[in-house]
Structure formats: structure tokens, C-alpha cells
Design a protein around this motif. Structure first.
Motif, PDB file in Angstrom:
ATOM      1  N   PHE A   1       0.820  -1.444   0.065  1.00 15.05           N
ATOM      2  CA  PHE A   1      -0.266   0.167   0.041  1.00 15.05           C
ATOM      3  C   PHE A   1       0.975   1.323   0.262  1.00 15.05           C
ATOM      4  O   PHE A   1       2.026   1.307   0.839  1.00 15.05           O
ATOM      5  CB  PHE A   1      -0.996  -0.514   1.243  1.00 15.05           C
ATOM      6  N   ALA A   2       0.646   2.739  -0.657  1.00 12.44           N
ATOM      7  CA  ALA A   2       1.234   3.392  -0.865  1.00 12.44           C
ATOM      8  C   ALA A   2       1.258   4.661   0.359  1.00 12.44           C
ATOM      9  O   ALA A   2       2.088   4.849   0.461  1.00 12.44           O
ATOM     10  CB  ALA A   2       0.977   3.970  -2.292  1.00 12.44           C
ATOM     11  N   ASP A   3      -0.292   4.401   0.588  1.00 11.37           N
ATOM     12  CA  ASP A   3      -0.085   4.474   2.187  1.00 11.37           C
ATOM     13  C   ASP A   3       0.216   4.589   3.531  1.00 11.37           C
ATOM     14  O   ASP A   3       0.830   4.800   4.463  1.00 11.37           O
ATOM     15  CB  ASP A   3      -1.357   5.714   2.401  1.00 11.37           C
ATOM     16  N   ARG A   4       1.616   3.290   3.613  1.00  7.74           N
ATOM     17  CA  ARG A   4       1.350   2.986   4.651  1.00  7.74           C
ATOM     18  C   ARG A   4       3.070   2.480   4.504  1.00  7.74           C
ATOM     19  O   ARG A   4       4.080   2.902   3.739  1.00  7.74           O
ATOM     20  CB  ARG A   4       0.987   1.271   4.638  1.00  7.74           C
ATOM     21  N   GLU A   5       3.896   2.878   5.652  1.00  4.61           N
ATOM     22  CA  GLU A   5       5.216   2.023   5.857  1.00  4.61           C
ATOM     23  C   GLU A   5       5.712   1.512   5.350  1.00  4.61           C
ATOM     24  O   GLU A   5       5.333   0.645   5.672  1.00  4.61           O
ATOM     25  CB  GLU A   5       5.528   2.662   7.544  1.00  4.61           C
ATOM     26  N   LEU A   6       6.831   1.120   4.456  1.00  7.19           N
ATOM     27  CA  LEU A   6       7.680  -0.202   4.498  1.00  7.19           C
ATOM     28  C   LEU A   6       8.353  -1.065   5.303  1.00  7.19           C
ATOM     29  O   LEU A   6       8.705  -0.191   6.171  1.00  7.19           O
ATOM     30  CB  LEU A   6       8.603   0.136   3.217  1.00  7.19           C
ATOM     31  N   PRO A   7       7.522  -1.897   5.339  1.00  7.80           N
ATOM     32  CA  PRO A   7       8.410  -2.948   6.492  1.00  7.80           C
ATOM     33  C   PRO A   7      10.023  -3.284   6.268  1.00  7.80           C
ATOM     34  O   PRO A   7      10.397  -2.734   4.921  1.00  7.80           O
ATOM     35  CB  PRO A   7       7.603  -4.808   6.069  1.00  7.80           C
ATOM     36  N   ALA A   8      10.506  -3.282   7.432  1.00  6.73           N
ATOM     37  CA  ALA A   8      12.167  -2.893   7.211  1.00  6.73           C
ATOM     38  C   ALA A   8      12.064  -4.864   6.869  1.00  6.73           C
ATOM     39  O   ALA A   8      11.971  -5.646   6.065  1.00  6.73           O
ATOM     40  CB  ALA A   8      12.273  -4.022   8.964  1.00  6.73           C
ATOM     41  N   GLY A   9      13.346  -4.090   5.209  1.00  8.70           N
ATOM     42  CA  GLY A   9      14.324  -4.838   4.405  1.00  8.70           C
ATOM     43  C   GLY A   9      14.089  -5.177   3.109  1.00  8.70           C
ATOM     44  O   GLY A   9      13.833  -5.327   1.952  1.00  8.70           O
ATOM     45  N   TRP A  10      12.708  -4.539   2.742  1.00 13.61           N
ATOM     46  CA  TRP A  10      11.639  -4.222   1.614  1.00 13.61           C
ATOM     47  C   TRP A  10      12.553  -2.165   0.988  1.00 13.61           C
ATOM     48  O   TRP A  10      12.023  -1.138   1.819  1.00 13.61           O
ATOM     49  CB  TRP A  10      10.272  -4.187   1.566  1.00 13.61           C
ATOM     50  N   THR A  11      11.955  -2.032   0.140  1.00 21.54           N
ATOM     51  CA  THR A  11      12.730  -0.891  -0.766  1.00 21.54           C
ATOM     52  C   THR A  11      11.559  -0.543  -1.701  1.00 21.54           C
ATOM     53  O   THR A  11      11.253  -1.198  -2.537  1.00 21.54           O
ATOM     54  CB  THR A  11      14.196  -0.951  -1.202  1.00 21.54           C
ATOM     55  N   ALA A  12      10.651   0.932  -1.761  1.00 22.84           N
ATOM     56  CA  ALA A  12      10.566   0.759  -2.927  1.00 22.84           C
ATOM     57  C   ALA A  12      11.104   1.462  -4.548  1.00 22.84           C
ATOM     58  O   ALA A  12      12.107   1.793  -4.536  1.00 22.84           O
ATOM     59  CB  ALA A  12       9.427   2.675  -3.019  1.00 22.84           C
TER      60      ALA A  12
END
Length: 69
Positions: free
Chosen positions: A28-39
Motif C-alpha cells: 500500500f502506497a500510504d503505509r510505511e514499508l516493512p523492514a527489508g523492503w525498498t520501493a
């Protein structure tokens, strides 16, 4: 990344994310990314993101396995 997340309304925006093993997912674009993942910079509807992943993720072998070949 959980594939069990309930789908949201059609207007939800997503981003394509990648981890250190070069495995892709949508988030989801409006949520903080989980640790270990990069946009990756790709974004759109869920389907647009999945279509993008299908085009760019041609080898689903994790990076660490590919490197050890």
C-alpha cells in the motif's frame, strides 16, 4: 509481505517493492514499508503493479542462490 492482506477499494494505490534477495511484491502506497523492503519507484493500482512485476521479475530465483551458481 503477506499475500493474505484483504483487497482494498479499487482506488487504492500501491507501490512495487523489492527486498535484498531481489524478490518483488506490492505494498500500500500510504503505509510505511516493512523492514527489508525498498520501493522501486513503480506505482499504480494493484493490477498495474502486478503487471510491472511480471515484466521485470523474470527469474524468481533468490539473488543469493543465483550468486552461488
Amino acid at each position: 509481505m503477506s499475500a493474505s492482506a484483504a483487497p482494498g477499494p479499487a482506488g487504492d494505490r500501491y507501490v512495487v517493492v523489492v527486498n535484498h534477495e531481489e524478490q518483488y511484491s506490492v505494498w500500500f502506497a500510504d503505509r510505511e514499508l516493512p523492514a527489508g523492503w525498498t520501493a522501486t519507484g513503480a506505482q499504480g493500482t494493484r493490477q498495474e503493479c502486478l503487471d510491472h512485476i511480471e515484466q521485470v521479475w523474470t527469474d524468481q530465483t533468490p539473488r543469493s542462490v543465483r550468486a552461488s551458481r
